[in-house]
Design a protein around this motif. Sequence first.
Motif, PDB file in Angstrom:
ATOM      1  N   GLU A  73       0.764  -1.186   0.013  1.00  0.00           N
ATOM      2  CA  GLU A  73      -0.121   0.020  -0.137  1.00  0.00           C
ATOM      3  C   GLU A  73       1.049   1.277   0.202  1.00  0.00           C
ATOM      4  O   GLU A  73       2.296   1.085   0.311  1.00  0.00           O
ATOM      5  CB  GLU A  73      -0.976  -0.024   1.315  1.00  0.00           C
ATOM      6  N   ARG A  74       0.262   2.439  -0.095  1.00  0.00           N
ATOM      7  CA  ARG A  74       0.627   3.711  -0.057  1.00  0.00           C
ATOM      8  C   ARG A  74       1.719   3.989   1.083  1.00  0.00           C
ATOM      9  O   ARG A  74       1.406   3.420   2.104  1.00  0.00           O
ATOM     10  CB  ARG A  74      -0.001   4.766  -0.670  1.00  0.00           C
ATOM     11  N   ASN A 186       7.667   3.195 -11.113  1.00  0.00           N
ATOM     12  CA  ASN A 186       6.620   3.259  -9.853  1.00  0.00           C
ATOM     13  C   ASN A 186       5.086   2.997 -10.366  1.00  0.00           C
ATOM     14  O   ASN A 186       4.966   3.557 -11.631  1.00  0.00           O
ATOM     15  CB  ASN A 186       6.825   4.514  -9.197  1.00  0.00           C
ATOM     16  N   GLU A 187       4.187   2.416  -9.663  1.00  0.00           N
ATOM     17  CA  GLU A 187       2.961   2.307  -9.927  1.00  0.00           C
ATOM     18  C   GLU A 187       2.866   1.473 -11.378  1.00  0.00           C
ATOM     19  O   GLU A 187       2.143   1.841 -12.305  1.00  0.00           O
ATOM     20  CB  GLU A 187       2.004   3.454 -10.131  1.00  0.00           C
ATOM     21  N   ASN A 228       0.763  -1.057  -5.801  1.00  0.00           N
ATOM     22  CA  ASN A 228      -0.107  -1.232  -4.872  1.00  0.00           C
ATOM     23  C   ASN A 228      -0.997  -2.280  -5.267  1.00  0.00           C
ATOM     24  O   ASN A 228      -1.518  -2.339  -6.384  1.00  0.00           O
ATOM     25  CB  ASN A 228      -1.083   0.008  -4.689  1.00  0.00           C
ATOM     26  N   ASP A 231      -4.398  -1.679  -7.066  1.00  0.00           N
ATOM     27  CA  ASP A 231      -4.164  -1.008  -8.526  1.00  0.00           C
ATOM     28  C   ASP A 231      -4.692  -2.217  -9.440  1.00  0.00           C
ATOM     29  O   ASP A 231      -5.093  -1.872 -10.639  1.00  0.00           O
ATOM     30  CB  ASP A 231      -2.676  -0.712  -8.879  1.00  0.00           C
ATOM     31  N   SER A 310      -7.883   1.336   0.808  1.00  0.00           N
ATOM     32  CA  SER A 310      -7.041   2.677   0.555  1.00  0.00           C
ATOM     33  C   SER A 310      -5.655   2.776   1.279  1.00  0.00           C
ATOM     34  O   SER A 310      -4.807   3.677   1.068  1.00  0.00           O
ATOM     35  CB  SER A 310      -7.919   3.897   0.593  1.00  0.00           C
ATOM     36  N   SER A 313      -1.508   5.549   5.297  1.00  0.00           N
ATOM     37  CA  SER A 313      -0.112   5.702   5.068  1.00  0.00           C
ATOM     38  C   SER A 313       0.857   6.176   6.487  1.00  0.00           C
ATOM     39  O   SER A 313       0.135   6.747   7.319  1.00  0.00           O
ATOM     40  CB  SER A 313       0.184   6.818   4.034  1.00  0.00           C
ATOM     41  N   LYS A 357      -6.249  12.026   4.099  1.00  0.00           N
ATOM     42  CA  LYS A 357      -5.430  10.882   3.935  1.00  0.00           C
ATOM     43  C   LYS A 357      -6.140   9.553   4.414  1.00  0.00           C
ATOM     44  O   LYS A 357      -5.302   8.402   4.183  1.00  0.00           O
ATOM     45  CB  LYS A 357      -4.006  10.881   4.757  1.00  0.00           C
TER      46      LYS A 357
END
Length: 476
Positions: A73-74, A186-187, A228, A231, A310, A313, A357
């Motif tokens: 996760e983020r 990234n991602e 993630n 995603d 989600s 973070s 957040k």
Amino acid sequence: MADETNNRATTLGELQASGWVSRPVKQEVREHAIAKVIAGEPLFTGVQGYENTVMPQLENALLAGHDVVFLGERGQAKTRMIRSLTGLLDEWMPIVAGSEIMDDPYNPVSKYAKDLVAEHGDATPVDWVHRDLRYGEKLATPDTSIADLIGEVDPIKVAEGRYLSDELTLHYGMVPRTNRGIFAINELPDLSERIQVGLLNVLEERDVQIRGYKIRLPLDVMLMASANPEDYTNRGRIITPLKDRFGSQIRTHYPLEVQTEVDIMLQEAQSLDIETPNGPVTVNVPGYLTDVVATFSHLARSSTQVNQRSGVSVRLSVSNYEALSANALRRGLRSGETSIVARVDDLGALAASSMGKIEIESIDEGRDGAIMESLIKGAVLTVFKEVVPPAQTRAVVDAFEEGAVAHTGETMTSAELAAVAEQVDALKTPVKVLTGGDESPGAVAAAVEFILEGLHLSKRLNKDASGGSATYRSRT
């Protein structure tokens, strides 16, 4: 030594005479990783909480020479770890001078470098690049193209008179330009599937194909990626053939312990000590309030009222810590204090730094604020039970049952709030435990308010709050 600043080879002949040995980037990384493991040192610093989970897996991957995808996760330090891998490269590396893709002087792969070596032989000029320049990174977006990553025909070079069949008309993309280095995406799931297909050769055959050119450009690249898990369903996925070509998939995680979260917060948060026209002003956050901020994040990660898909973070903890300090600074500046200590009153600032957040899940509209307040109170109560023994507060509760009343609030100065400990003598013992013997008004005021709030949340004192002020009294 060839890599000494003032004694580096400047030509291919000098490089060969120096004894420099060419080796693949993965072997280079492996050798430096082995040295770290033997010395008992971490691969890199600045990443905490992964010592017994992620780092052993990463060490295995580097020793095995694998390309790696970090899945998590983020806010789980995926990008930081990837960027830190440059520390496992040689500090300086020789290249054919002028090469766009950092050609190895011993084994050039581009037409430019091959022609230069063929023409000049041992006199071929050599440049040296620092390891920081051997890292390339691309944030995957739906509009990323093959030209961005691999390359494309340069129309300007064609206009200059070169033929389309001339390899020198190519404009190399980011991957070839990171030849003999580390390239990160990234991602990765955000990259469209047809573009992901273009990476298959890079990972398996170690070459690239540009348009219809009949060229083989064997690249020496260590490929890293981050993704993630959500995603895969929300925005895209890593296609199976590409996923299969990564040697290792390493799952990251949030801090497993509050203390780890605290260590990361203190490492990342900005200091709010400032200079004012009246002199320096310092802001101190007591350890128990630092624990409250970290515990807030841990409670949010386990709350059914927070969208766990989600993620929550670590950046939430860092931002909340900074917001807490900022509110304390603002309060202290208004009252003219120069040595400011954060207290429970300042925790209200966490709402603004948290709402963007975390995603609150509630059936009823407008419940976000109430849920946020509940999480803050839960964090205060959790820490209060851990740091203030019940035996030390019995006398405090008794004093209130005998008629004591205490007033607190953001508008009260530290000296005014610290005076409560003099009015309620039983507070002195638990206050001293929290402050560690610090008798400054700011430290005492913060401890007094924390104890009173903890007793209220423990249902041992009543609290009447209004307009930023509060009154604590007996429940009877």
